[in-house]
Design a protein around this motif. Sequence first.
Motif, PDB file in Angstrom:
ATOM      1  N   ARG A   1      -6.493 -66.210  -8.216  1.00  0.00           N
ATOM      2  CA  ARG A   1      -5.646 -65.454  -7.277  1.00  0.00           C
ATOM      3  C   ARG A   1      -4.221 -65.349  -7.809  1.00  0.00           C
ATOM      4  O   ARG A   1      -3.599 -64.274  -7.764  1.00  0.00           O
ATOM      5  N   GLU A   2      -3.692 -66.465  -8.306  1.00  0.00           N
ATOM      6  CA  GLU A   2      -2.328 -66.454  -8.844  1.00  0.00           C
ATOM      7  C   GLU A   2      -2.230 -65.546 -10.066  1.00  0.00           C
ATOM      8  O   GLU A   2      -1.248 -64.809 -10.233  1.00  0.00           O
ATOM      9  N   ALA A   3      -3.249 -65.617 -10.928  1.00  0.00           N
ATOM     10  CA  ALA A   3      -3.238 -64.780 -12.127  1.00  0.00           C
ATOM     11  C   ALA A   3      -3.329 -63.306 -11.754  1.00  0.00           C
ATOM     12  O   ALA A   3      -2.706 -62.449 -12.396  1.00  0.00           O
ATOM     13  N   TYR A   4      -4.121 -62.996 -10.714  1.00  0.00           N
ATOM     14  CA  TYR A   4      -4.230 -61.609 -10.277  1.00  0.00           C
ATOM     15  C   TYR A   4      -2.875 -61.097  -9.786  1.00  0.00           C
ATOM     16  O   TYR A   4      -2.442 -59.999 -10.139  1.00  0.00           O
ATOM     17  N   LEU A   5      -2.210 -61.893  -8.957  1.00  0.00           N
ATOM     18  CA  LEU A   5      -0.914 -61.474  -8.432  1.00  0.00           C
ATOM     19  C   LEU A   5       0.104 -61.284  -9.554  1.00  0.00           C
ATOM     20  O   LEU A   5       0.932 -60.367  -9.516  1.00  0.00           O
TER      21      LEU A   5
ATOM     22  N   SER B   1       3.932 -60.632  -3.479  1.00  0.00           N
ATOM     23  CA  SER B   1       3.857 -62.090  -3.398  1.00  0.00           C
ATOM     24  C   SER B   1       3.278 -62.561  -2.063  1.00  0.00           C
ATOM     25  O   SER B   1       2.868 -63.713  -1.939  1.00  0.00           O
ATOM     26  N   LEU B   2       3.244 -61.676  -1.071  1.00  0.00           N
ATOM     27  CA  LEU B   2       2.723 -62.043   0.251  1.00  0.00           C
ATOM     28  C   LEU B   2       1.223 -61.788   0.378  1.00  0.00           C
ATOM     29  O   LEU B   2       0.597 -62.275   1.324  1.00  0.00           O
ATOM     30  N   LEU B   3       0.655 -61.049  -0.557  1.00  0.00           N
ATOM     31  CA  LEU B   3      -0.746 -60.658  -0.422  1.00  0.00           C
ATOM     32  C   LEU B   3      -1.689 -61.857  -0.463  1.00  0.00           C
ATOM     33  O   LEU B   3      -2.674 -61.906   0.269  1.00  0.00           O
ATOM     34  N   GLY B   4      -1.388 -62.817  -1.342  1.00  0.00           N
ATOM     35  CA  GLY B   4      -2.248 -63.995  -1.447  1.00  0.00           C
ATOM     36  C   GLY B   4      -2.323 -64.762  -0.151  1.00  0.00           C
ATOM     37  O   GLY B   4      -3.390 -65.216   0.270  1.00  0.00           O
ATOM     38  N   ALA B   5      -1.181 -64.898   0.536  1.00  0.00           N
ATOM     39  CA  ALA B   5      -1.155 -65.621   1.802  1.00  0.00           C
ATOM     40  C   ALA B   5      -1.941 -64.878   2.871  1.00  0.00           C
ATOM     41  O   ALA B   5      -2.607 -65.490   3.709  1.00  0.00           O
ATOM     42  N   VAL B   6      -1.892 -63.541   2.841  1.00  0.00           N
ATOM     43  CA  VAL B   6      -2.625 -62.746   3.817  1.00  0.00           C
ATOM     44  C   VAL B   6      -4.129 -62.974   3.665  1.00  0.00           C
ATOM     45  O   VAL B   6      -4.855 -63.135   4.650  1.00  0.00           O
TER      46      VAL B   6
ATOM     47  N   GLY C   1      -5.864 -65.433   9.849  1.00  0.00           N
ATOM     48  CA  GLY C   1      -5.388 -65.469  11.222  1.00  0.00           C
ATOM     49  C   GLY C   1      -3.888 -65.581  11.366  1.00  0.00           C
ATOM     50  O   GLY C   1      -3.380 -65.782  12.463  1.00  0.00           O
ATOM     51  N   CYS C   2      -3.156 -65.452  10.261  1.00  0.00           N
ATOM     52  CA  CYS C   2      -1.704 -65.623  10.340  1.00  0.00           C
ATOM     53  C   CYS C   2      -1.063 -64.420  11.029  1.00  0.00           C
ATOM     54  O   CYS C   2      -1.638 -63.339  11.102  1.00  0.00           O
ATOM     55  N   ARG C   3       0.141 -64.627  11.497  1.00  0.00           N
ATOM     56  CA  ARG C   3       0.861 -63.585  12.231  1.00  0.00           C
ATOM     57  C   ARG C   3       1.142 -62.389  11.329  1.00  0.00           C
ATOM     58  O   ARG C   3       1.623 -62.561  10.209  1.00  0.00           O
ATOM     59  N   PRO C   4       0.837 -61.163  11.746  1.00  0.00           N
ATOM     60  CA  PRO C   4       1.041 -59.985  10.906  1.00  0.00           C
ATOM     61  C   PRO C   4       2.504 -59.813  10.509  1.00  0.00           C
ATOM     62  O   PRO C   4       3.415 -60.114  11.281  1.00  0.00           O
ATOM     63  N   ASN C   5       2.718 -59.338   9.304  1.00  0.00           N
ATOM     64  CA  ASN C   5       4.049 -59.004   8.815  1.00  0.00           C
ATOM     65  C   ASN C   5       4.188 -57.488   8.911  1.00  0.00           C
ATOM     66  O   ASN C   5       3.566 -56.742   8.158  1.00  0.00           O
ATOM     67  N   LYS C   6       4.992 -57.030   9.858  1.00  0.00           N
ATOM     68  CA  LYS C   6       5.085 -55.590  10.118  1.00  0.00           C
ATOM     69  C   LYS C   6       5.629 -54.829   8.924  1.00  0.00           C
ATOM     70  O   LYS C   6       5.207 -53.698   8.645  1.00  0.00           O
TER      71      LYS C   6
ATOM     72  N   SER D   1      -4.969 -51.336  -2.885  1.00  0.00           N
ATOM     73  CA  SER D   1      -6.039 -51.649  -3.819  1.00  0.00           C
ATOM     74  C   SER D   1      -5.984 -53.116  -4.230  1.00  0.00           C
ATOM     75  O   SER D   1      -7.026 -53.782  -4.349  1.00  0.00           O
ATOM     76  N   ALA D   2      -4.777 -53.642  -4.423  1.00  0.00           N
ATOM     77  CA  ALA D   2      -4.627 -55.054  -4.787  1.00  0.00           C
ATOM     78  C   ALA D   2      -5.133 -55.960  -3.676  1.00  0.00           C
ATOM     79  O   ALA D   2      -5.770 -56.990  -3.932  1.00  0.00           O
ATOM     80  N   LEU D   3      -4.864 -55.589  -2.428  1.00  0.00           N
ATOM     81  CA  LEU D   3      -5.331 -56.398  -1.304  1.00  0.00           C
ATOM     82  C   LEU D   3      -6.856 -56.393  -1.229  1.00  0.00           C
ATOM     83  O   LEU D   3      -7.470 -57.429  -0.947  1.00  0.00           O
ATOM     84  N   ILE D   4      -7.471 -55.239  -1.497  1.00  0.00           N
ATOM     85  CA  ILE D   4      -8.933 -55.162  -1.519  1.00  0.00           C
ATOM     86  C   ILE D   4      -9.489 -56.051  -2.621  1.00  0.00           C
ATOM     87  O   ILE D   4     -10.458 -56.796  -2.423  1.00  0.00           O
ATOM     88  N   ASP D   5      -8.861 -55.997  -3.806  1.00  0.00           N
ATOM     89  CA  ASP D   5      -9.309 -56.839  -4.919  1.00  0.00           C
ATOM     90  C   ASP D   5      -9.192 -58.315  -4.573  1.00  0.00           C
ATOM     91  O   ASP D   5     -10.089 -59.114  -4.853  1.00  0.00           O
ATOM     92  N   LEU D   6      -8.079 -58.695  -3.961  1.00  0.00           N
ATOM     93  CA  LEU D   6      -7.878 -60.092  -3.592  1.00  0.00           C
ATOM     94  C   LEU D   6      -8.897 -60.533  -2.547  1.00  0.00           C
ATOM     95  O   LEU D   6      -9.370 -61.669  -2.572  1.00  0.00           O
ATOM     96  N   THR D   7      -9.226 -59.647  -1.639  1.00  0.00           N
ATOM     97  CA  THR D   7     -10.254 -59.969  -0.646  1.00  0.00           C
ATOM     98  C   THR D   7     -11.600 -60.192  -1.318  1.00  0.00           C
ATOM     99  O   THR D   7     -12.343 -61.108  -0.969  1.00  0.00           O
ATOM    100  N   ASP D   8     -11.904 -59.350  -2.308  1.00  0.00           N
ATOM    101  CA  ASP D   8     -13.141 -59.536  -3.065  1.00  0.00           C
ATOM    102  C   ASP D   8     -13.127 -60.854  -3.822  1.00  0.00           C
ATOM    103  O   ASP D   8     -14.143 -61.548  -3.898  1.00  0.00           O
ATOM    104  N   LEU D   9     -11.970 -61.203  -4.402  1.00  0.00           N
ATOM    105  CA  LEU D   9     -11.867 -62.469  -5.114  1.00  0.00           C
ATOM    106  C   LEU D   9     -12.110 -63.632  -4.166  1.00  0.00           C
ATOM    107  O   LEU D   9     -12.689 -64.649  -4.540  1.00  0.00           O
ATOM    108  N   ASN D  10     -11.672 -63.488  -2.946  1.00  0.00           N
ATOM    109  CA  ASN D  10     -11.794 -64.566  -1.973  1.00  0.00           C
ATOM    110  C   ASN D  10     -13.186 -64.626  -1.351  1.00  0.00           C
ATOM    111  O   ASN D  10     -13.691 -65.707  -1.054  1.00  0.00           O
ATOM    112  N   GLN D  11     -13.822 -63.472  -1.149  1.00  0.00           N
ATOM    113  CA  GLN D  11     -15.079 -63.432  -0.409  1.00  0.00           C
ATOM    114  C   GLN D  11     -16.277 -63.039  -1.264  1.00  0.00           C
ATOM    115  O   GLN D  11     -17.386 -63.498  -1.018  1.00  0.00           O
TER     116      GLN D  11
END
Length: 276
Positions: free
Chosen positions: A185-189, A207-212, A217-222, A236-246
């Motif tokens: 995850r860190e390397a991806y970011l 830098s916030l995508l990994g935490a998301v 369940g964390c509070r949304p960042n508007k 696209s990066a968020l989708i990739d990170l989700t795939d990495l996680n799930q």
Amino acid sequence: MPVDNAVSQSDAELTAALRELASDAPVEELYRRHRTAVLSYARRCCRDPHTAEDLVSEAFARTLQAVRSGGGPEAAWLPYLRTVVRRIAVDWAGTARRTELSADFEHWLANLPDTPQTEGGEERILRLEDTSIVLRAFRSLPERWQAVLWHTVVEEEPATQVGPLLGVGASGVGSLASRAREGLREAYLAAHAESASVSEECRHYGSLLGAVVRRTGCRPNKDLDRHLAQCTHCRSALIDLTDLNQRLGSALSAGSCCGAAQRTWRPNGRRPRERR
């Protein structure tokens, strides 16, 4: 010195013994461990089992030559061998042996984007794979981390089987895999932030995508939500990170020939220093 207890040694230990050229035992054990999986992959590239056997034999021969020359894999033999299998198949595609390749492989090769005539098949594949941030991040990991992720996630092998390959107990495989996932995850970011198409705003919110992803369940960042609504690159990066996680296995396998496992690094390429 001769290796009499090869079965109990990790791939890295067998590789070190192999470079000493003192015994054939490391070669035999590494072949025993990985032949079945490599042959299964080779069969996807070939029209018949006999050709797949030839492909596997040549892949092992090239890998052994690389190791004895000071290159090749250390702890991650299986993904490296699959890399070599596909590289050989691409080479065959430019010779009379093309007729021995499977229809799926030919279809995959034929549908790669057009490139300059001076660019060969392997160069084209390397360039295309380098466009994947996920794969660039994976290749940047220490080889030990690549190995544990590949065997546990892509191959879905049990910890009792993976542990001996890495020289750790079954209970240590989960801990190592967890560290490797976080490292990926860190390397991806980091790779995302280095992308030429990323703006300063993207770097700020990236830098916030990994935490998301880690804390659904964390509070949304508007502000982040607003940026994602406007930025296709970060979405696209968020989708990739989700795939990495799930769905890490499918993320690493995506885009490979015949739907098989993706290439992880260049043979004889520089390896990063290992983290423990």
